[in-house]
Motif scaffolding. Structure first.
Motif, mmCIF file in Angstrom:
data_model
loop_
_atom_site.group_PDB
_atom_site.id
_atom_site.type_symbol
_atom_site.label_atom_id
_atom_site.label_comp_id
_atom_site.label_asym_id
_atom_site.label_seq_id
_atom_site.Cartn_x
_atom_site.Cartn_y
_atom_site.Cartn_z
ATOM 1 N N ILE A 1 -22.529 18.803 -7.171
ATOM 2 C CA ILE A 1 -21.250 19.224 -6.582
ATOM 3 C C ILE A 1 -21.021 18.484 -5.261
ATOM 4 O O ILE A 1 -19.912 18.015 -4.974
ATOM 5 C CB ILE A 1 -21.241 20.748 -6.385
ATOM 6 N N HIS A 2 -22.079 18.362 -4.473
ATOM 7 C CA HIS A 2 -22.010 17.617 -3.221
ATOM 8 C C HIS A 2 -21.639 16.152 -3.477
ATOM 9 O O HIS A 2 -20.762 15.586 -2.801
ATOM 10 C CB HIS A 2 -23.364 17.716 -2.521
ATOM 11 N N LEU A 3 -22.287 15.561 -4.461
ATOM 12 C CA LEU A 3 -22.021 14.166 -4.786
ATOM 13 C C LEU A 3 -20.577 13.968 -5.259
ATOM 14 O O LEU A 3 -19.908 13.004 -4.868
ATOM 15 C CB LEU A 3 -23.001 13.701 -5.868
ATOM 16 N N ARG A 4 -20.090 14.908 -6.065
ATOM 17 C CA ARG A 4 -18.698 14.807 -6.515
ATOM 18 C C ARG A 4 -17.735 14.894 -5.336
ATOM 19 O O ARG A 4 -16.703 14.203 -5.290
ATOM 20 C CB ARG A 4 -18.398 15.914 -7.536
ATOM 21 N N GLY A 5 -18.093 15.721 -4.351
ATOM 22 C CA GLY A 5 -17.265 15.811 -3.154
ATOM 23 C C GLY A 5 -17.191 14.497 -2.408
ATOM 24 O O GLY A 5 -16.114 14.080 -1.943
ATOM 25 N N LEU A 6 -18.320 13.794 -2.297
ATOM 26 C CA LEU A 6 -18.333 12.496 -1.617
ATOM 27 C C LEU A 6 -17.489 11.470 -2.361
ATOM 28 O O LEU A 6 -16.782 10.657 -1.745
ATOM 29 C CB LEU A 6 -19.774 12.000 -1.479
ATOM 30 N N ILE A 7 -17.575 11.504 -3.692
ATOM 31 C CA ILE A 7 -16.770 10.563 -4.485
ATOM 32 C C ILE A 7 -15.284 10.872 -4.319
ATOM 33 O O ILE A 7 -14.449 9.958 -4.173
ATOM 34 C CB ILE A 7 -17.175 10.616 -5.971
ATOM 35 N N ASN A 8 -14.936 12.152 -4.321
ATOM 36 C CA ASN A 8 -13.529 12.523 -4.141
ATOM 37 C C ASN A 8 -13.014 12.128 -2.762
ATOM 38 O O ASN A 8 -11.828 11.798 -2.604
ATOM 39 C CB ASN A 8 -13.346 14.026 -4.364
ATOM 40 N N LEU A 9 -13.901 12.148 -1.762
ATOM 41 C CA LEU A 9 -13.501 11.651 -0.437
ATOM 42 C C LEU A 9 -13.108 10.181 -0.528
ATOM 43 O O LEU A 9 -12.086 9.760 0.039
ATOM 44 C CB LEU A 9 -14.654 11.809 0.557
ATOM 45 N N LYS A 10 -13.938 9.410 -1.228
ATOM 46 C CA LYS A 10 -13.649 7.981 -1.361
ATOM 47 C C LYS A 10 -12.349 7.762 -2.123
ATOM 48 O O LYS A 10 -11.594 6.819 -1.841
ATOM 49 C CB LYS A 10 -14.814 7.293 -2.075
ATOM 50 N N LEU A 11 -12.081 8.645 -3.085
ATOM 51 C CA LEU A 11 -10.846 8.540 -3.877
ATOM 52 C C LEU A 11 -9.647 9.153 -3.140
ATOM 53 O O LEU A 11 -8.535 9.163 -3.677
ATOM 54 C CB LEU A 11 -11.034 9.237 -5.226
ATOM 55 N N LYS A 12 -9.877 9.691 -1.942
ATOM 56 C CA LYS A 12 -8.851 10.293 -1.089
ATOM 57 C C LYS A 12 -8.227 11.546 -1.709
ATOM 58 O O LYS A 12 -7.094 11.909 -1.396
ATOM 59 C CB LYS A 12 -7.758 9.273 -0.729
ATOM 60 N N ASP A 13 -9.002 12.215 -2.575
ATOM 61 C CA ASP A 13 -8.578 13.513 -3.094
ATOM 62 C C ASP A 13 -9.223 14.566 -2.194
ATOM 63 O O ASP A 13 -10.220 15.205 -2.538
ATOM 64 C CB ASP A 13 -9.029 13.669 -4.551
ATOM 65 N N TYR A 14 -8.602 14.749 -1.008
ATOM 66 C CA TYR A 14 -9.269 15.483 0.066
ATOM 67 C C TYR A 14 -9.432 16.965 -0.224
ATOM 68 O O TYR A 14 -10.456 17.568 0.154
ATOM 69 C CB TYR A 14 -8.516 15.275 1.380
#
Length: 692
Positions: A618-631
């Motif tokens: 879940i943490h890793l998915r959050g980091l990827i979503n940050l990169k994708l700008k899905d804040y």
């Protein structure tokens, strides 16, 4: 219970005398060591595994049956064969029983599933006496928990005898796993645990005796000298020659939770295995056993271990039984006049509370009915139970009382006890205190190794000299952890220190050194490098039936720039266990490095369907979503991961940083303050708070 067990022993002793199954190793020990072999023949070692026949099968295969909400099983005899007929998932199949597995308090049965695989059936026979609830079939897992095709189902990889159980229940075992055909050709010297399992040169020793020559049966294992009984505040003292330092490490090869590094038997634990550290959730934070980790990791934390006590000081090494009964086994060394008295234990004499083991070796039950005792011999600390969540030994008897009552009662008996530091406290020390602990040779080596790895990233970067010093420790477990920690530092530092690890006497250390070097992109042009490369590649092949082994293999391929092969290897790992998080984490690293972020999220979502609360993913998915700008999704994931894993400070730190970067400064301060309450000496959290 006693009558049944004696009957089982009598039956097996007759089997030995008539068929030679238990004596079936080629070491020829019985000719000279009749008494020791006779003792061994009635031990659980001798009955660890045996061909299924009327002399070895304890369970009811006449009219035996078991039924619950998702499985029906019948236990049958078909001529000389033993068969289990299973109706599960809407289909019925008969499985031939090849071997018995264990004897008491339960006996499992190994069935042939093809390709050389033996699987441990999940419905076992309760070998206890009927008045104790025994003489019945019972299920080891929970109904509706594991289904055909699941990794944890009895037909799955985690219930496979070849890779999970075999090397401790048989002697001289070689797995012979072939990754290409996904099959086994597993062989052994002896079906059960025989003389050669401990005395690895017993066969050569016996031949030398027949030739009129002398040769040791293996490494020295004897308990030597004697213990002088304690007097007042003076603890027991050992006099005479010291006991072999090899005995505990030899017994510990099987009586521990560890990773197999090679099939070669004999020697010490670190020559064949990598011992699991004292991490949660396997252990509680006070060092007490939580999951099924067996004995060595517990015992090596004890004062007894540091004083030189060995297994055979308490246990007969050939029968496996205690050398005395009740408190008498403890008062061999601890003066009964000081300890076996109400003034010490504060309970009526001969009551349960007066038994040393009930306070200092509390029981935990595994496999539903198998009660095993703690071997860390810790002093009961209800205050630490409250902090760590470990079971309070007082409440195991005083079920009508509260933990606060236990704390107050023990404080009244021993007012200075709560001033003493415990392993739980050590892990909360500031960084300077942790360094002091790591440098103290009088502290348990396994605890120091565990702390070294827990703080590995910080130590490799901020205390490289300390890590290098610990890599030269006289304890293999510390050296192994130090070489593991090198991978968090610089390639130059690893190159300076790592070559010593490649020529270490312990295989576990050599593999740790090689792995850190290769992960840092360091390759050496030397004979030791090539030798250990061969050892490491053998280890990877041997472990490649397991998802964990395939993840290591994928990392090795990545280090050599075989990215496509690494990705395929991780997919193979996830086919074996779709819920195995480390495989998905490494796979997402590959996908992200190639700009395939949406594929990475899809991979994470697939595994979260299996394990929806896996905080690391879940943490890793959050980091990827940050990169994708899905804040919004990113903050939601980072917040949830922080809540699911409060002991992972880095999860909370990254959540706070993300909040700050997204202009939510008040919330970032709130999260950081909460983290500092848990980790007050963390320099990165302190720096973040100053910045906020």
């Amino acid at each position: 219970m006693v009558n049944y067990f004696l009957a089982a022993i009598t039956s097996f002793t007759l089997l030995v005398a008539c068929t030679g199954v238990a004596f079936g190793d080629s070491s020829g020990c019985a000719g000279c060591h009749t008494f020791e072999v006779e003792q061994w023949s009635s031990s659980q070692h001798a009955m660890a595994m045996a061909p299924a026949n009327p002399d070895t099968v304890a369970g009811n295969f006449t009219d035996g049956h078991f039924t619950d909400s998702d499985v029906q099983a019948r236990f049958l005899r078909k001529g000389a064969a033993y068969v289990i007929r299973v109706n599960e998932g809407g289909s019925t199949r008969e499985w031939p029983v090849r071997y018995t597995f264990g004897v008491y308090p339960l006996q499992q049965y190994l069935v042939d599933s093809g390709n050389g695989r033996l699987q441990a059936f999940n419905i076992a026979w309760d070998a206890r006496a009927e008045p104790e609830g025994g003489q019945r079939w019972f299920r080891l897992d929970e109904p509706d928990q594991n289904h055909p095709g699941d990794a944890m189902h009895w037909t799955g990889i985690y219930q496979n005898w070849n890779n999970q159980c075999a090397d401790c229940h048989s002697t001289g075992l070689v797995r012979n796993y072939d990754a290409e055909s996904d099959s086994y050709d597993t062989r052994w010297q002896q079906v059960s645990v025989g003389c050669v399992a401990c005395h690895e040169s017993a066969k050569e020793h016996a031949q030398a005796a027949r030739d009129g020559e002398s040769m040791a049966p293996g490494i020295e294992l004897a308990a030597m000298g004697a213990w002088l009984i304690s007097q007042g505040k003076q603890p027991p003292r050992h006099q005479g020659p010291e006991s072999s330092p090899n005995q505990v490490a030899s017994c510990g090869r099987c009586h521990s939770l560890r990773t197999s590094l090679t099939d070669q038997g004999g020697g010490l634990v670190h020559d064949q295995f990598s011992l699991t550290r004292l991490d949660q959730p396997l252990y509680y934070s006070d060092g007490r056993v939580r999951e099924e980790v067996f004995v060595l990791g517990s015992f090596e934390q004890s004062k007894m271990s540091r004083a030189g006590v060995v297994c055979s000081d308490c246990h007969n090494p050939h029968t496996g039984k205690l050398k005395a009964q009740g408190n008498a086994v403890c008062t061999q060394c601890h003066n009964a006049a000081d300890f076996d008295t109400p003034e010490h234990h504060h309970h009526p004499g001969s009551s349960d509370g007066a038994q040393c083991v009930n306070c200092h070796m509390p029981e935990s039950t595994f496999m539903k009915i198998d009660a095993r005792r703690e071997h860390s011999f810790m002093v009961p600390r209800p205050d630490i139970s409250k902090a760590s969540g470990s079971p309070d030994v007082c409440l195991s008897c005083h079920t009508d009382k509260s933990l606060d009552w236990s704390i107050a009662t023990v404080d009244g008996w021993f007012p200075e006890l709560y001033e003493q530091e415990t392993w739980h406290h050590v892990q909360q020390r500031p960084s300077s205190g942790m360094v002091e602990y790591l440098q103290n040779p009088d502290e348990p080596a396994l605890r120091r190794a565990t702390l070294l790895e827990q703080q590995g990233q910080w130590l490799a970067q901020e205390q490289p000299a300390l890590v290098a010093n610990l890599a030269a420790s006289d304890r293999a477990v510390i050296r192994e952890s130090a070489f593991r920690v090198l991978r968090h530092g610089s390639a130059d530092q690893a190159r300076k220190v790592g070559e010593d690890g490649l020529i270490d006497s312990s295989l576990a250390v050599r593999i740790a050194a090689f792995e850190s070097l290769i992960w840092l992109g360091v390759e050496l042009d030397s004979g030791p490098w090539e030798k250990v490369r061969g050892e490491y590649e053998h280890f990877l092949e041997m472990q490649s039936d397991l998802p964990s082994g395939l993840v290591l293999k994928a990392r090795y391929l990545l280090a050599r720039d075989f990215v496509y092969k690494a990705e395929r290897t991780l997919e193979k790992a996830l086919n074996k266990d779709p819920g195995y998080a480390p495989a998905t984490i490494l796979l997402t690293e590959i996908l992200r490095s190639g700009g395939r972020n949406l594929e990475a999220i899809d991979a994470i979502n697939r595994i979260l369907e299996q394990t929806p609360d896996e905080a690391s993913l879940i943490h890793l998915r959050g980091l990827i979503n940050l990169k994708l700008k899905d804040y919004n999704k990113a903050l939601e994931d980072l917040e949830r991961a922080t809540a699911l894993a409060p002991d992972q400070w880095l999860f909370g730190y990254r959540y706070a940083v993300a909040l700050f970067q997204l202009q939510q400064q008040d919330e970032a301060r709130k999260v950081t303050r909460a983290l500092l309450k848990r980790f007050p000496d963390n320099p990165q959290l302190q720096a973040l708070m100053q910045h906020l």
